[in-house]
Design a protein around this motif. Structure first.
Motif, PDB file in Angstrom:
ATOM      1  N   ASP A   1       0.950  -0.911  -0.290  1.00 52.80           N
ATOM      2  CA  ASP A   1      -0.036  -0.670  -0.069  1.00 52.80           C
ATOM      3  C   ASP A   1       0.826   1.310   0.219  1.00 52.80           C
ATOM      4  O   ASP A   1       1.856   1.512   0.751  1.00 52.80           O
ATOM      5  N   HIS A   2       0.724   1.605  -1.138  1.00 57.05           N
ATOM      6  CA  HIS A   2       1.185   3.713  -1.017  1.00 57.05           C
ATOM      7  C   HIS A   2       0.938   4.284   0.255  1.00 57.05           C
ATOM      8  O   HIS A   2       2.000   5.344  -0.167  1.00 57.05           O
ATOM      9  N   GLY A   3       0.351   4.016   0.602  1.00 62.84           N
ATOM     10  CA  GLY A   3       0.225   5.018   2.021  1.00 62.84           C
ATOM     11  C   GLY A   3       0.819   4.569   3.601  1.00 62.84           C
ATOM     12  O   GLY A   3       1.608   5.156   3.997  1.00 62.84           O
ATOM     13  N   TYR A   4       1.316   3.140   3.295  1.00 64.85           N
ATOM     14  CA  TYR A   4       2.311   3.234   4.083  1.00 64.85           C
ATOM     15  C   TYR A   4       4.306   2.980   3.084  1.00 64.85           C
ATOM     16  O   TYR A   4       5.148   3.391   3.559  1.00 64.85           O
ATOM     17  N   LEU A   5       3.989   3.011   2.237  1.00 61.70           N
ATOM     18  CA  LEU A   5       5.441   2.841   1.556  1.00 61.70           C
ATOM     19  C   LEU A   5       5.794   4.473   1.498  1.00 61.70           C
ATOM     20  O   LEU A   5       6.854   4.906   1.514  1.00 61.70           O
ATOM     21  N   TYR A   6       4.720   5.231   0.628  1.00 61.66           N
ATOM     22  CA  TYR A   6       5.569   6.984   0.120  1.00 61.66           C
ATOM     23  C   TYR A   6       4.630   7.350   1.485  1.00 61.66           C
ATOM     24  O   TYR A   6       4.365   8.313   0.771  1.00 61.66           O
ATOM     25  N   GLY A   7       3.980   7.438   2.246  1.00 59.77           N
ATOM     26  CA  GLY A   7       2.580   8.269   3.117  1.00 59.77           C
ATOM     27  C   GLY A   7       1.796   8.481   1.786  1.00 59.77           C
ATOM     28  O   GLY A   7       1.265  10.129   2.351  1.00 59.77           O
ATOM     29  N   LEU A   8       1.318   8.327   0.857  1.00 62.09           N
ATOM     30  CA  LEU A   8       0.239   8.947   0.051  1.00 62.09           C
ATOM     31  C   LEU A   8      -0.721   8.415   0.927  1.00 62.09           C
ATOM     32  O   LEU A   8      -1.715   7.526   0.558  1.00 62.09           O
ATOM     33  N   GLY A   9      -1.759   9.396   1.702  1.00 63.55           N
ATOM     34  CA  GLY A   9      -2.979   9.048   2.528  1.00 63.55           C
ATOM     35  C   GLY A   9      -3.006  10.350   3.329  1.00 63.55           C
ATOM     36  O   GLY A   9      -2.249  10.981   3.581  1.00 63.55           O
ATOM     37  N   LEU A  10      -4.686  10.756   3.519  1.00 63.28           N
ATOM     38  CA  LEU A  10      -5.312  11.974   3.982  1.00 63.28           C
ATOM     39  C   LEU A  10      -6.220  11.035   4.988  1.00 63.28           C
ATOM     40  O   LEU A  10      -6.567   9.980   4.935  1.00 63.28           O
TER      41      LEU A  10
ATOM     42  N   ASP B   1     -17.708  19.584   6.167  1.00 60.75           N
ATOM     43  CA  ASP B   1     -16.624  20.348   6.037  1.00 60.75           C
ATOM     44  C   ASP B   1     -15.701  19.570   5.668  1.00 60.75           C
ATOM     45  O   ASP B   1     -14.421  19.749   4.817  1.00 60.75           O
ATOM     46  N   HIS B   2     -15.756  18.580   7.353  1.00 59.17           N
ATOM     47  CA  HIS B   2     -14.287  17.324   7.111  1.00 59.17           C
ATOM     48  C   HIS B   2     -13.907  16.568   5.379  1.00 59.17           C
ATOM     49  O   HIS B   2     -13.510  16.581   5.279  1.00 59.17           O
ATOM     50  N   PHE B   3     -15.608  16.691   4.939  1.00 56.74           N
ATOM     51  CA  PHE B   3     -15.545  15.744   4.341  1.00 56.74           C
ATOM     52  C   PHE B   3     -15.151  16.519   2.992  1.00 56.74           C
ATOM     53  O   PHE B   3     -14.156  16.057   1.780  1.00 56.74           O
ATOM     54  N   GLN B   4     -15.281  18.158   2.494  1.00 56.86           N
ATOM     55  CA  GLN B   4     -15.071  18.515   1.583  1.00 56.86           C
ATOM     56  C   GLN B   4     -13.325  18.778   1.829  1.00 56.86           C
ATOM     57  O   GLN B   4     -13.053  18.626   0.053  1.00 56.86           O
ATOM     58  N   ARG B   5     -13.158  19.263   2.725  1.00 54.49           N
ATOM     59  CA  ARG B   5     -11.355  19.014   2.380  1.00 54.49           C
ATOM     60  C   ARG B   5     -11.081  17.860   2.292  1.00 54.49           C
ATOM     61  O   ARG B   5     -10.023  17.561   1.609  1.00 54.49           O
ATOM     62  N   LEU B   6     -11.362  16.856   2.649  1.00 54.80           N
ATOM     63  CA  LEU B   6     -11.086  15.097   2.269  1.00 54.80           C
ATOM     64  C   LEU B   6     -11.020  15.228   0.825  1.00 54.80           C
ATOM     65  O   LEU B   6      -9.878  14.631  -0.013  1.00 54.80           O
ATOM     66  N   GLN B   7     -11.779  15.554   0.218  1.00 57.00           N
ATOM     67  CA  GLN B   7     -12.023  15.193  -1.170  1.00 57.00           C
ATOM     68  C   GLN B   7     -11.047  16.105  -2.188  1.00 57.00           C
ATOM     69  O   GLN B   7     -10.259  15.779  -2.678  1.00 57.00           O
ATOM     70  N   GLU B   8     -10.697  16.914  -1.261  1.00 53.30           N
ATOM     71  CA  GLU B   8     -10.014  18.635  -1.913  1.00 53.30           C
ATOM     72  C   GLU B   8      -8.373  17.775  -2.426  1.00 53.30           C
ATOM     73  O   GLU B   8      -8.258  17.840  -2.810  1.00 53.30           O
ATOM     74  N   GLY B   9      -7.403  17.250  -0.876  1.00 57.74           N
ATOM     75  CA  GLY B   9      -7.135  17.029  -0.605  1.00 57.74           C
ATOM     76  C   GLY B   9      -6.306  15.315  -1.180  1.00 57.74           C
ATOM     77  O   GLY B   9      -5.145  15.216  -2.594  1.00 57.74           O
ATOM     78  N   LEU B  10      -7.774  15.067  -1.736  1.00 54.75           N
ATOM     79  CA  LEU B  10      -7.124  12.698  -2.220  1.00 54.75           C
ATOM     80  C   LEU B  10      -6.946  13.193  -4.244  1.00 54.75           C
ATOM     81  O   LEU B  10      -6.312  13.075  -5.228  1.00 54.75           O
ATOM     82  N   HIS B  11      -7.955  14.765  -4.247  1.00 53.99           N
ATOM     83  CA  HIS B  11      -7.843  15.117  -5.638  1.00 53.99           C
ATOM     84  C   HIS B  11      -6.185  15.830  -5.821  1.00 53.99           C
ATOM     85  O   HIS B  11      -5.587  14.837  -6.585  1.00 53.99           O
ATOM     86  N   MET B  12      -5.744  16.693  -4.985  1.00 52.43           N
ATOM     87  CA  MET B  12      -4.587  16.948  -4.993  1.00 52.43           C
ATOM     88  C   MET B  12      -3.783  15.313  -5.136  1.00 52.43           C
ATOM     89  O   MET B  12      -2.231  15.769  -5.516  1.00 52.43           O
TER      90      MET B  12
ATOM     91  N   TRP C   1     -11.620   8.502  -4.626  1.00 55.01           N
ATOM     92  CA  TRP C   1     -12.267   8.001  -3.733  1.00 55.01           C
ATOM     93  C   TRP C   1     -14.214   8.664  -3.497  1.00 55.01           C
ATOM     94  O   TRP C   1     -13.179  10.448  -3.653  1.00 55.01           O
ATOM     95  N   SER C   2     -14.830   8.036  -3.565  1.00 52.56           N
ATOM     96  CA  SER C   2     -16.030   9.188  -2.783  1.00 52.56           C
ATOM     97  C   SER C   2     -16.587   7.791  -2.136  1.00 52.56           C
ATOM     98  O   SER C   2     -17.054   6.925  -2.119  1.00 52.56           O
ATOM     99  N   MET C   3     -17.943   8.684  -1.014  1.00 55.93           N
ATOM    100  CA  MET C   3     -18.663   8.172  -0.515  1.00 55.93           C
ATOM    101  C   MET C   3     -19.743   8.928  -0.741  1.00 55.93           C
ATOM    102  O   MET C   3     -19.983   9.676  -0.059  1.00 55.93           O
TER     103      MET C   3
END
Length: 288
Positions: free
Chosen positions: A21-30, A46-57, A62-64
């Motif tokens: 998982d690249h979240g573990y290998l390279y820190g790619l996770g929020l 508000d939390h999920f709006q910020r999460l989606q913006e960061g994931l896009h970057m 991911w969406s739910m």
């Protein structure tokens, strides 16, 4: 503790992720941490709006739906026998081959952690850290897995729960706490560092600014030196779990002013905590 991982609720001992998982290998996770109060996830939108913006970057798809999110929260509350809780919603890139990957991550790992809300004291003491705040790895700071700077700072002040360390930037400007944003007041005006100092734009920070607008309390957002913080009448820190925590001292010097702003904000949190989904709701009330 029970956690949710990729569609299943399991005991924490059974929560496993791939070694690739690249979240573990390279820190790619929020992640987002938020407070559930009697079943209600405060400021969830508000939390999920910020999460989606960061994931896009980050290039993570991911969406739910909100109904799915709420179902997971309610199922986890039941599994952990809680009505109020600390929640960490974590989205990592997912598995790919070893090596830096330039494509879109389309199969991320979702883990939702939950535990009882910690007891919150009435105040904390603060210390200016010798560890400086690092700069964001991108154009602005994300709430990402990259936490070494915070860990080094925490080691500097130790495990005392009633203490918080305050970062300065490399240029000497006040930045943020180890796990908080920083505010202070002087002669009736509230001050807080600008996002351009490299701080995390906290959801509670944004909510506090909205409350200050609502209450017509004057404030300024900018670049401030340590001396300006040390000369404050009152100061407080904010985050999504502890919300508003007054500071009793900074570097051992007592803050002797009355806690007018912190007390007023605490009353507003008590008013909204059980039902608000977004800070925009209080803005709409102000416009009516």
């Amino acid at each position: 503790m029970y956690v949710y991982i990729n569609g299943s609720i399991v005991p924490k001992e059974q929560a496993m992720v791939s070694a690739f998982d690249h979240g573990y290998l390279y820190g790619l996770g929020l992640f987002e941490t938020f407070r559930v109060e009697n079943g209600h996830p405060f400021l969830l939108d508000d939390h999920f709006q910020r999460l989606q913006e960061g994931l896009h970057m980050m290039g993570i798809t991911w969406s739910m739906s909100k109904s799915e999110v709420l179902m997971i929260i309610q199922e986890l509350l039941a599994a952990n026998q809680l009505s109020s809780a600390y929640v960490r919603w974590n989205v990592a890139a997912g598995s790919e081959e070893l090596g830096l990957y330039t494509g879109e991550y389309t199969k991320p790992t979702l883990i939702v952690y939950m535990k009882p809300l910690p007891s919150v004291g009435t105040e904390k003491e603060a210390r200016i850290l010798s560890t400086r705040r690092n700069t964001p790895e991108g154009s602005y700071r994300l709430k990402s897995h990259h936490y070494l700077n915070n860990v080094l700072a925490k080691r500097e002040i130790g495990d005392a729960v009633k203490s918080e360390g305050i970062f300065l930037t490399e240029s000497g400007f006040v930045a943020e706490g180890i796990v908080s944003n920083v505010f202070w007041a002087k002669k009736g005006v509230v001050y807080t560092p600008a996002v351009k100092t490299g701080i995390l734009d906290g959801i509670t920070r944004r909510f506090v600014l909205a409350l200050l607008d609502k209450k017509a309390i004057p404030y300024e957002v900018g670049f401030y030196h340590e001396e300006e913080l040390l000369e404050a009448d009152e100061a407080f820190i904010t985050n999504s779990i502890q919300e508003i925590i007054p500071l009793c001292s900074i570097n051992g010097e007592l803050l002797k002013g009355k806690r007018f702003v912190a007390c007023e904000l605490k009353r507003e949190f008590d008013r909204y905590r059980g039902h608000l989904w977004s800070r925009s709701e209080i803005m709409e009330v102000c416009d009516e």
